[in-house]
Each structure stands twice: as C-alpha cells, then as structure tokens.
Design a protein around this motif. Structure first.
Motif, PDB file in Angstrom:
ATOM      1  N   LEU A   1       0.828  -1.210   0.000  1.00  0.00           N
ATOM      2  CA  LEU A   1       0.000   0.000   0.000  1.00  0.00           C
ATOM      3  C   LEU A   1       0.863   1.261   0.000  1.00  0.00           C
ATOM      4  CD1 LEU A   1      -2.890  -1.019   2.434  1.00  0.00           C
ATOM      5  CD2 LEU A   1      -2.946  -0.866  -0.064  1.00  0.00           C
ATOM      6  N   ILE A   2       2.005   1.198   0.674  1.00  0.00           N
ATOM      7  CA  ILE A   2       2.924   2.338   0.652  1.00  0.00           C
ATOM      8  C   ILE A   2       3.458   2.543  -0.767  1.00  0.00           C
ATOM      9  CG2 ILE A   2       5.179   3.176   1.426  1.00  0.00           C
ATOM     10  CD1 ILE A   2       4.571   1.844   4.144  1.00  0.00           C
ATOM     11  N   GLU A   3       3.847   1.456  -1.432  1.00  0.00           N
ATOM     12  CA  GLU A   3       4.322   1.549  -2.819  1.00  0.00           C
ATOM     13  C   GLU A   3       3.221   2.109  -3.722  1.00  0.00           C
ATOM     14  OE1 GLU A   3       5.581  -2.305  -4.003  1.00  0.00           O
ATOM     15  OE2 GLU A   3       7.369  -2.325  -2.743  1.00  0.00           O
ATOM     16  N   LEU A   4       2.001   1.657  -3.475  1.00  0.00           N
ATOM     17  CA  LEU A   4       0.867   2.088  -4.290  1.00  0.00           C
ATOM     18  C   LEU A   4       0.637   3.582  -4.148  1.00  0.00           C
ATOM     19  CD1 LEU A   4      -1.083   0.336  -6.047  1.00  0.00           C
ATOM     20  CD2 LEU A   4      -2.737   0.537  -4.190  1.00  0.00           C
ATOM     21  N   THR A   5       0.608   4.062  -2.917  1.00  0.00           N
ATOM     22  CA  THR A   5       0.292   5.470  -2.686  1.00  0.00           C
ATOM     23  C   THR A   5       1.445   6.394  -3.073  1.00  0.00           C
ATOM     24  OG1 THR A   5       0.940   5.180  -0.359  1.00  0.00           O
ATOM     25  CG2 THR A   5      -1.397   5.016  -0.881  1.00  0.00           C
ATOM     26  N   ASN A   6       2.655   5.856  -3.146  1.00  0.00           N
ATOM     27  CA  ASN A   6       3.807   6.681  -3.518  1.00  0.00           C
ATOM     28  C   ASN A   6       4.120   6.644  -5.007  1.00  0.00           C
ATOM     29  OD1 ASN A   6       4.334   7.632  -0.944  1.00  0.00           O
ATOM     30  ND2 ASN A   6       5.782   5.990  -0.454  1.00  0.00           N
ATOM     31  N   ALA A   7       3.417   5.813  -5.758  1.00  0.00           N
ATOM     32  CA  ALA A   7       3.696   5.681  -7.191  1.00  0.00           C
ATOM     33  C   ALA A   7       3.446   7.003  -7.909  1.00  0.00           C
ATOM     34  CB  ALA A   7       2.838   4.582  -7.800  1.00  0.00           C
ATOM     35  N   SER A   8       4.285   7.305  -8.892  1.00  0.00           N
ATOM     36  CA  SER A   8       4.181   8.589  -9.592  1.00  0.00           C
ATOM     37  C   SER A   8       3.633   8.454 -11.009  1.00  0.00           C
ATOM     38  CB  SER A   8       5.553   9.270  -9.653  1.00  0.00           C
ATOM     39  OG  SER A   8       6.497   8.437 -10.315  1.00  0.00           O
ATOM     40  N   SER A   9       3.333   7.234 -11.434  1.00  0.00           N
ATOM     41  CA  SER A   9       2.781   7.056 -12.776  1.00  0.00           C
ATOM     42  C   SER A   9       1.791   5.904 -12.774  1.00  0.00           C
ATOM     43  CB  SER A   9       3.886   6.774 -13.796  1.00  0.00           C
ATOM     44  OG  SER A   9       4.399   5.467 -13.626  1.00  0.00           O
ATOM     45  N   ILE A  10       0.839   5.957 -13.694  1.00  0.00           N
ATOM     46  CA  ILE A  10      -0.140   4.881 -13.814  1.00  0.00           C
ATOM     47  C   ILE A  10       0.543   3.590 -14.242  1.00  0.00           C
ATOM     48  CG2 ILE A  10      -2.024   4.067 -15.290  1.00  0.00           C
ATOM     49  CD1 ILE A  10      -3.416   6.675 -14.912  1.00  0.00           C
ATOM     50  N   GLU A  11       1.562   3.690 -15.099  1.00  0.00           N
ATOM     51  CA  GLU A  11       2.260   2.493 -15.546  1.00  0.00           C
ATOM     52  C   GLU A  11       2.868   1.742 -14.356  1.00  0.00           C
ATOM     53  OE1 GLU A  11       1.745   5.260 -18.797  1.00  0.00           O
ATOM     54  OE2 GLU A  11       2.677   5.515 -16.820  1.00  0.00           O
ATOM     55  N   THR A  12       3.474   2.491 -13.442  1.00  0.00           N
ATOM     56  CA  THR A  12       4.103   1.881 -12.268  1.00  0.00           C
ATOM     57  C   THR A  12       3.069   1.253 -11.352  1.00  0.00           C
ATOM     58  OG1 THR A  12       5.955   3.429 -12.321  1.00  0.00           O
ATOM     59  CG2 THR A  12       5.529   2.324 -10.237  1.00  0.00           C
ATOM     60  N   ILE A  13       2.019   2.001 -11.083  1.00  0.00           N
ATOM     61  CA  ILE A  13       0.999   1.518 -10.162  1.00  0.00           C
ATOM     62  C   ILE A  13       0.291   0.290 -10.715  1.00  0.00           C
ATOM     63  CG2 ILE A  13      -0.968   2.918 -10.957  1.00  0.00           C
ATOM     64  CD1 ILE A  13      -1.724   3.462  -8.156  1.00  0.00           C
ATOM     65  N   TRP A  14       0.071   0.265 -12.039  1.00  0.00           N
ATOM     66  CA  TRP A  14      -0.645  -0.852 -12.640  1.00  0.00           C
ATOM     67  C   TRP A  14       0.208  -2.121 -12.617  1.00  0.00           C
ATOM     68  CZ3 TRP A  14      -5.331  -2.183 -13.165  1.00  0.00           C
ATOM     69  CH2 TRP A  14      -5.706  -3.213 -14.035  1.00  0.00           C
TER      70      TRP A  14
ATOM     71  N   LEU B   1      -6.160   1.570  -5.123  1.00  0.00           N
ATOM     72  CA  LEU B   1      -5.701   1.677  -6.512  1.00  0.00           C
ATOM     73  C   LEU B   1      -6.558   2.676  -7.277  1.00  0.00           C
ATOM     74  CD1 LEU B   1      -4.156   0.359  -9.097  1.00  0.00           C
ATOM     75  CD2 LEU B   1      -6.337  -0.834  -9.386  1.00  0.00           C
ATOM     76  N   HIS B   2      -7.868   2.520  -7.194  1.00  0.00           N
ATOM     77  CA  HIS B   2      -8.795   3.392  -7.919  1.00  0.00           C
ATOM     78  C   HIS B   2      -8.609   4.850  -7.512  1.00  0.00           C
ATOM     79  CE1 HIS B   2     -12.439   4.971  -9.683  1.00  0.00           C
ATOM     80  NE2 HIS B   2     -12.949   5.240  -8.506  1.00  0.00           N
ATOM     81  N   LEU B   3      -8.554   5.107  -6.223  1.00  0.00           N
ATOM     82  CA  LEU B   3      -8.395   6.487  -5.748  1.00  0.00           C
ATOM     83  C   LEU B   3      -7.056   7.070  -6.200  1.00  0.00           C
ATOM     84  CD1 LEU B   3      -9.848   6.089  -2.148  1.00  0.00           C
ATOM     85  CD2 LEU B   3     -10.948   7.194  -4.110  1.00  0.00           C
ATOM     86  N   LYS B   4      -6.017   6.254  -6.215  1.00  0.00           N
ATOM     87  CA  LYS B   4      -4.700   6.728  -6.649  1.00  0.00           C
ATOM     88  C   LYS B   4      -4.704   7.043  -8.131  1.00  0.00           C
ATOM     89  CE  LYS B   4      -0.311   7.664  -6.343  1.00  0.00           C
ATOM     90  NZ  LYS B   4       0.216   8.823  -5.579  1.00  0.00           N
ATOM     91  N   ILE B   5      -5.327   6.178  -8.940  1.00  0.00           N
ATOM     92  CA  ILE B   5      -5.388   6.410 -10.387  1.00  0.00           C
ATOM     93  C   ILE B   5      -6.028   7.757 -10.686  1.00  0.00           C
ATOM     94  CG2 ILE B   5      -6.580   5.665 -12.498  1.00  0.00           C
ATOM     95  CD1 ILE B   5      -6.020   2.773 -11.635  1.00  0.00           C
ATOM     96  N   LEU B   6      -7.045   8.132  -9.909  1.00  0.00           N
ATOM     97  CA  LEU B   6      -7.750   9.392 -10.150  1.00  0.00           C
ATOM     98  C   LEU B   6      -6.859  10.612  -9.932  1.00  0.00           C
ATOM     99  CD1 LEU B   6     -11.279   8.738  -8.577  1.00  0.00           C
ATOM    100  CD2 LEU B   6     -10.465   8.301 -10.909  1.00  0.00           C
ATOM    101  N   THR B   7      -5.733  10.423  -9.247  1.00  0.00           N
ATOM    102  CA  THR B   7      -4.832  11.555  -8.991  1.00  0.00           C
ATOM    103  C   THR B   7      -3.697  11.642 -10.001  1.00  0.00           C
ATOM    104  OG1 THR B   7      -3.231  10.382  -7.550  1.00  0.00           O
ATOM    105  CG2 THR B   7      -5.262  11.206  -6.522  1.00  0.00           C
ATOM    106  N   LEU B   8      -3.540  10.636 -10.849  1.00  0.00           N
ATOM    107  CA  LEU B   8      -2.387  10.568 -11.737  1.00  0.00           C
ATOM    108  C   LEU B   8      -2.749  10.966 -13.166  1.00  0.00           C
ATOM    109  CD1 LEU B   8      -0.840   7.211 -10.489  1.00  0.00           C
ATOM    110  CD2 LEU B   8       0.062   9.510 -10.086  1.00  0.00           C
ATOM    111  N   PRO B   9      -1.803  11.536 -13.896  1.00  0.00           N
ATOM    112  CA  PRO B   9      -2.071  11.870 -15.302  1.00  0.00           C
ATOM    113  C   PRO B   9      -2.370  10.620 -16.114  1.00  0.00           C
ATOM    114  CG  PRO B   9      -0.071  12.956 -14.509  1.00  0.00           C
ATOM    115  CD  PRO B   9      -0.462  11.955 -13.467  1.00  0.00           C
ATOM    116  N   TYR B  10      -3.415  10.707 -16.915  1.00  0.00           N
ATOM    117  CA  TYR B  10      -3.745   9.612 -17.819  1.00  0.00           C
ATOM    118  C   TYR B  10      -4.097  10.216 -19.160  1.00  0.00           C
ATOM    119  CZ  TYR B  10      -6.023   5.714 -20.128  1.00  0.00           C
ATOM    120  OH  TYR B  10      -6.354   4.748 -21.031  1.00  0.00           O
TER     121      TYR B  10
END
Length: 253
Positions: free
Chosen positions: A9-22, A172-181
């Motif tokens: 969860l720490i890795e998830l919330t700190n991710a800076s790109s959708i590619e990384t988080i996915w 994951l969903h909430l984090k995606i909403l904050t990242l450029p897509y």
C-alpha cells in the motif's frame, strides 16, 4: 494487515505514474490467483451511454485477442457484469452469472458475451464497482481468476482475503484518479498544456501572450491544437477535460 500488505500500500500510494501503479497491482493480484485484470473509469456517463470509449481510462493485462473484441468491438456494452457494476457498488462473485443463466435472466447479446468469455478462459472471478461521487462518473475492475480455477475456489479465497483485496483495489482506484492519464492521441504538448493552464487561471489571450512571450496568434494556435488533441469544441471544454485527465499543472519528474 500483514507487513507485506502495508509495504504494498505504501508503494501504491507513492507511485508517480499509472504504468508503475498498474504493474505493481497486477503482480499483487496475481499472487491471489487473479492473473488478468480489466479496470475502467469514465467521467462521461449518461443514462444511455458510458461516453466515448476514447475518453475512458482503461487498464488491462488481458491479451489483445481478448481486448480487441471485448473493448474494440464493443462487446462490453452487453456484458452482464458491466451491467451489474453500473447498477451496484461493492464486490460481486461471478457466481451470479450462473444464477442469471439458470433463471434465464440474460439477453441474447449478454449470452454471447458469456460464451465469448468462456472461449477466452474468462470463467471465474470477482468484479468490484467503486463508489461514485458524481452521477456521470463510474469506475470498476474485473478480477479474472487464472485458467482452471473454479468459482468455488475463488469464493473460498474471497471469504479469507476479500476485504483486503477490496481495500487494495479501492486504494488503486483512488490513486489512479490523482495521476495523469492520456488516452490514445489525446496528449498535449508542453506549450498547449501551459496555455490551457493560464486559461484555467482566468487570463486573457493578451495576458497569456505576454506571460509566455509569444504572439496572440501563436497562443490561439496552441489552444486550437489542444482542442483538436482533446477532441472538444471549445477551450473551456479543453480546460475541463485536461483537468479531468490530470494533464494540467503536472510536475515534470
């Protein structure tokens, strides 16, 4: 929660790109037996449509032989679990598909989707429909169990780990909403983005030209190309859409 889950969860919330988080999330879900994922989100839902597929946030690790038909040919329009996700929130076992079949509660088009999925070994899993704060927004994820895994096995796994899996997918969903897509063919150049940002700040064409050190004609050109890239008619629509996609005020890393 285990130390491994906290680390994830720490890795998830700190991710800076959708590619990384996915990529991180796909590996984590595979550890639970869900080796194929399909995430979708739209901000343009109406009573009769999910909006233009070109505007969807779509993330998947399914093979193209699946997505070319399910997404590309529009099969998702008739998918029973998509219908369920639009009408509900929370998690749902795909066991309901068998119940729908037994109760003859599927249309011919929905039956064709089920048959296609069976042919692609998309046979067992869970869907999670995320809570929406807007009538026009909807997000969901389909977690497909690895081939050969029975729904009874998936349900037993869910009884033990379901709450953790829902939590991880919600984050994951909430984090995606904050990242450029950026959907295909909708990316902005740095100049187009900067011009839209100043419009969003309420600046006039003359103000923007002075700030950016360009002529008004050049600013208007950047804005026109931004409208074309985002497939909208007005600059106001372009500002809104770029904001939705988190393409504005982005910190370049």
């Amino acid at each position: 929660m285990t130390p491994q889950q906290r680390k994830y969860l720490i890795e998830l919330t700190n991710a800076s790109s959708i590619e990384t988080i996915w990529a991180t999330h796909a590996d984590k879900m595979a550890a639970y037996g869900f080796d194929r994922l399909l995430y979708g989100f739209t901000r343009y839902r109406t009573q009769t449509s999910l909006g233009d597929p070109n505007d969807f946030v779509l993330l998947t690790n399914h093979k193209t032989s699946y997505t070319d038909v399910f997404i590309g040919d529009g099969l998702y329009h008739h998918a029973p679990m998509v219908r369920w996700a639009l009408e509900h929130e929370g998690a749902c076992s795909w066991r309901v598909l068998g119940e729908m079949l037994q109760q003859n509660n599927l249309t011919d088009a929905e039956r064709r989707v089920v048959e296609f999925n069976l042919g692609q070994k998309v046979t067992a899993g869970y869907s999670i429909s995320f809570k929406s704060v807007s009538s026009r927004a909807k997000g969901a994820i389909a977690l497909t169990a690895r081939p050969g895994m029975l729904q009874d096995e998936v349900d037993a796994l869910w009884d033990e780990h379901g709450d953790d899996i829902v939590l991880m997918n919600n984050i994951l969903h909430l984090k995606i909403l904050t990242l450029p897509y950026t959907p295909p063919n909708q990316s902005l150049t740095k100049r187009q983005r900067e011009a839209l940002e100043w419009v969003g700040d309420g600046k006039t064409m003359q103000d923007i030209a002075t700030i950016m050190g360009l002529t008004q004609a050049t600013i208007e050109k950047h804005l026109r190309l931004a409208r074309e890239a985002l497939n909208v008619d007005t600059t106001a629509q372009a500002v809104a859409k770029a904001a939705f996609q988190n393409q504005m005020f982005v910190i370049d890393i």
